[in-house]
Design a protein around this motif. Structure first.
Motif, PDB file in Angstrom:
ATOM      1  N   UNK A 176      31.687  41.669  47.655  1.00  0.00           N
ATOM      2  CA  UNK A 176      32.585  41.619  46.499  1.00  0.00           C
ATOM      3  C   UNK A 176      32.601  42.983  45.811  1.00  0.00           C
ATOM      4  N   UNK A 177      33.711  43.346  45.193  1.00  0.00           N
ATOM      5  CA  UNK A 177      33.852  44.710  44.676  1.00  0.00           C
ATOM      6  C   UNK A 177      33.031  44.972  43.425  1.00  0.00           C
ATOM      7  N   UNK A 178      32.680  46.242  43.258  1.00  0.00           N
ATOM      8  CA  UNK A 178      32.082  46.715  42.017  1.00  0.00           C
ATOM      9  C   UNK A 178      33.210  46.982  41.027  1.00  0.00           C
ATOM     10  N   UNK A 179      33.077  46.419  39.836  1.00  0.00           N
ATOM     11  CA  UNK A 179      33.983  46.726  38.730  1.00  0.00           C
ATOM     12  C   UNK A 179      33.120  46.885  37.486  1.00  0.00           C
ATOM     13  N   UNK A 180      33.206  48.031  36.833  1.00  0.00           N
ATOM     14  CA  UNK A 180      32.329  48.228  35.683  1.00  0.00           C
ATOM     15  C   UNK A 180      32.687  47.238  34.567  1.00  0.00           C
ATOM     16  N   UNK A 181      31.625  46.648  33.999  1.00  0.00           N
ATOM     17  CA  UNK A 181      31.791  45.654  32.948  1.00  0.00           C
ATOM     18  C   UNK A 181      31.954  44.235  33.457  1.00  0.00           C
ATOM     19  N   UNK A 182      31.975  44.034  34.794  1.00  0.00           N
ATOM     20  CA  UNK A 182      32.248  42.708  35.353  1.00  0.00           C
ATOM     21  C   UNK A 182      30.954  41.924  35.585  1.00  0.00           C
ATOM     22  N   UNK A 234      31.560  42.560  40.159  1.00  0.00           N
ATOM     23  CA  UNK A 234      30.337  42.766  39.381  1.00  0.00           C
ATOM     24  C   UNK A 234      30.094  44.244  39.148  1.00  0.00           C
ATOM     25  N   UNK A 235      29.353  44.558  38.068  1.00  0.00           N
ATOM     26  CA  UNK A 235      28.632  45.819  38.030  1.00  0.00           C
ATOM     27  C   UNK A 235      27.165  45.486  38.279  1.00  0.00           C
ATOM     28  N   UNK A 236      26.280  46.479  38.238  1.00  0.00           N
ATOM     29  CA  UNK A 236      24.919  46.223  38.727  1.00  0.00           C
ATOM     30  C   UNK A 236      24.182  45.170  37.898  1.00  0.00           C
ATOM     31  N   UNK A 237      24.197  45.316  36.577  1.00  0.00           N
ATOM     32  CA  UNK A 237      23.490  44.340  35.744  1.00  0.00           C
ATOM     33  C   UNK A 237      24.258  43.027  35.639  1.00  0.00           C
ATOM     34  N   UNK A 240      28.257  50.882  27.633  1.00  0.00           N
ATOM     35  CA  UNK A 240      29.476  50.115  27.328  1.00  0.00           C
ATOM     36  C   UNK A 240      29.169  48.623  27.257  1.00  0.00           C
ATOM     37  N   UNK A 241      28.390  48.133  28.240  1.00  0.00           N
ATOM     38  CA  UNK A 241      28.039  46.708  28.249  1.00  0.00           C
ATOM     39  C   UNK A 241      27.272  46.320  26.997  1.00  0.00           C
TER      40      UNK A 241
END
Length: 354
Positions: A255-261, A267-270, A67-68
């Motif tokens: 801080x929370x994990x949010x995909x695409x952030x 943040x997401x991992x990358x 997605x990213x």
């Protein structure tokens, strides 16, 4: 002849019939129950539920990285299309100006062209002046022809630009459809994982949430913001940029994990590794599978604080190494940025950015 007749079958009646029917139904029920108990799937154990949830979360993260990448490609396609449309608008304006100028010249010629040139010469009181004017008119005619050729060229180029814009628009729509597909995959995987985890007890869910590391203390985070040496690690960061990236990652703990952030609140991992190195003045690509090629490959035995560490065969997860076999990473939805051992996931490689 009567001796050869078939004996007549007797039917049960009254209480005997009712008793036979009861026995038959009881036998059928027992057989059904036996067959059902033999075919029923056993309830999955908490370990099986956790393993399946892990698999779904990992698949969701792989889809997140796709997605990213698609989002980044769509952004570039949009910018390219907008630039092309701006250029087409500028050229359309220049073409219209050239056409208007040519129309003015044509109108003036039409108004002055009522007499044949030989008649105009005969009637002229000053033939030399007339001939000089005719020469100028011929030159003007040549310039007009050049103007017409230029207009035709501009029109062809504009048509080409418009065709290219149409192709880029189609490419953008393809990227947008890809985005929607990956977004749907992520949501489906995450919903399935959460449904599995909902079958666990609260204590089991809490244990699952804490299985991949622990957040650092506030003292560690504060120390990391100012010290070039990573707190608790056996080695210092190799340079000031790596130290800054690590300090940033410490500041993101919790801080929370949010995909695409990509930060600064989630943040997401990358997105976390990109933001950490961006704080040090280094621009990283957006996805895990492009970040792994953003520097020099280093073996696991030579890892240093600030290195990017990658996991799974599809390079679908990344963390920032902080020393001592530990990393800071954004694990998955529901689990905040935290410190974790690098050996908790299948190691796929490492990259030294600077």
């Amino acid at each position: 002849m009567a001796a050869h007749r078939k004996p007549k079958q007797r039917t049960l009646g009254g209480s005997a019939a009712r008793t036979a029917l009861t026995l038959a139904l009881a036998g059928a029920a027992s057989a059904t129950a036996f067959e059902g108990s033999g075919l029923a799937d056993p309830r999955p154990t908490p370990e099986q539920l956790k393993a399946e949830a892990d698999k779904l979360f990992q698949e969701a993260e792989a889809a997140t990285e796709k997605y990213n990448g698609a989002k980044e490609a769509a952004h570039r396609a949009r910018e390219s299309l907008d630039d092309l449309r701006d250029e087409a608008a500028r050229r359309t304006e220049r073409l219209n100006s050239s056409r208007n100028a040519l129309g003015s010249i044509a109108t003036a010629q039409y108004r002055a062209g009522g007499l044949d040139p030989s008649v105009q010469l005969a009637l002229s009181a000053d033939p030399d002046t007339y001939l000089a004017g005719a020469e100028l008119a011929e030159r003007a005619g040549a310039r007009q022809a050049a103007t017409i050729a230029g207009i035709q060229k501009q029109a062809r180029e504009l048509d080409q630009l418009r065709a290219e814009a149409g192709e880029r628009l189609a490419a953008l729509k393809t990227r947008q459809a890809e985005l929607a597909r990956h977004r749907a995959t992520i949501r489906t995987k995450l919903a399935a994982a959460q449904k599995l985890l909902a079958q666990l007890t609260p204590d089991q869910r809490a244990a699952y949430a804490g299985q991949d590391g622990n957040p650092a203390s506030r003292a560690d985070r504060d120390a990391a913001r100012t010290a070039p040496v990573v707190p608790g690690s056996p080695a210092a960061a190799p340079n000031s940029r790596a130290a800054q990236a690590v300090a940033y990652a410490y500041g993101a703990l919790g801080k929370p994990y949010v995909w695409g952030a990509t930060g600064p609140s989630s943040y997401d991992c990358s997105g976390l590794t990109q933001a950490a190195w961006r704080s040090a003045g280094v621009s990283l690509p957006r996805t895990t599978y492009t970040q792994i090629n953003a520097g020099l490959s280093v073996p696991r035995s030579q890892l240093a604080p600030g290195d990017l560490v990658f996991f799974y065969s599809g390079i679908s997860h990344v963390g920032l190494y902080i020393g001592g076999g530990q990393m800071i990473h954004a694990p998955r939805p529901g689990t905040p940025v935290r410190i974790a051992p690098i050996d908790q996931m299948p190691f796929a490689g490492a990259t030294r950015v600077a």
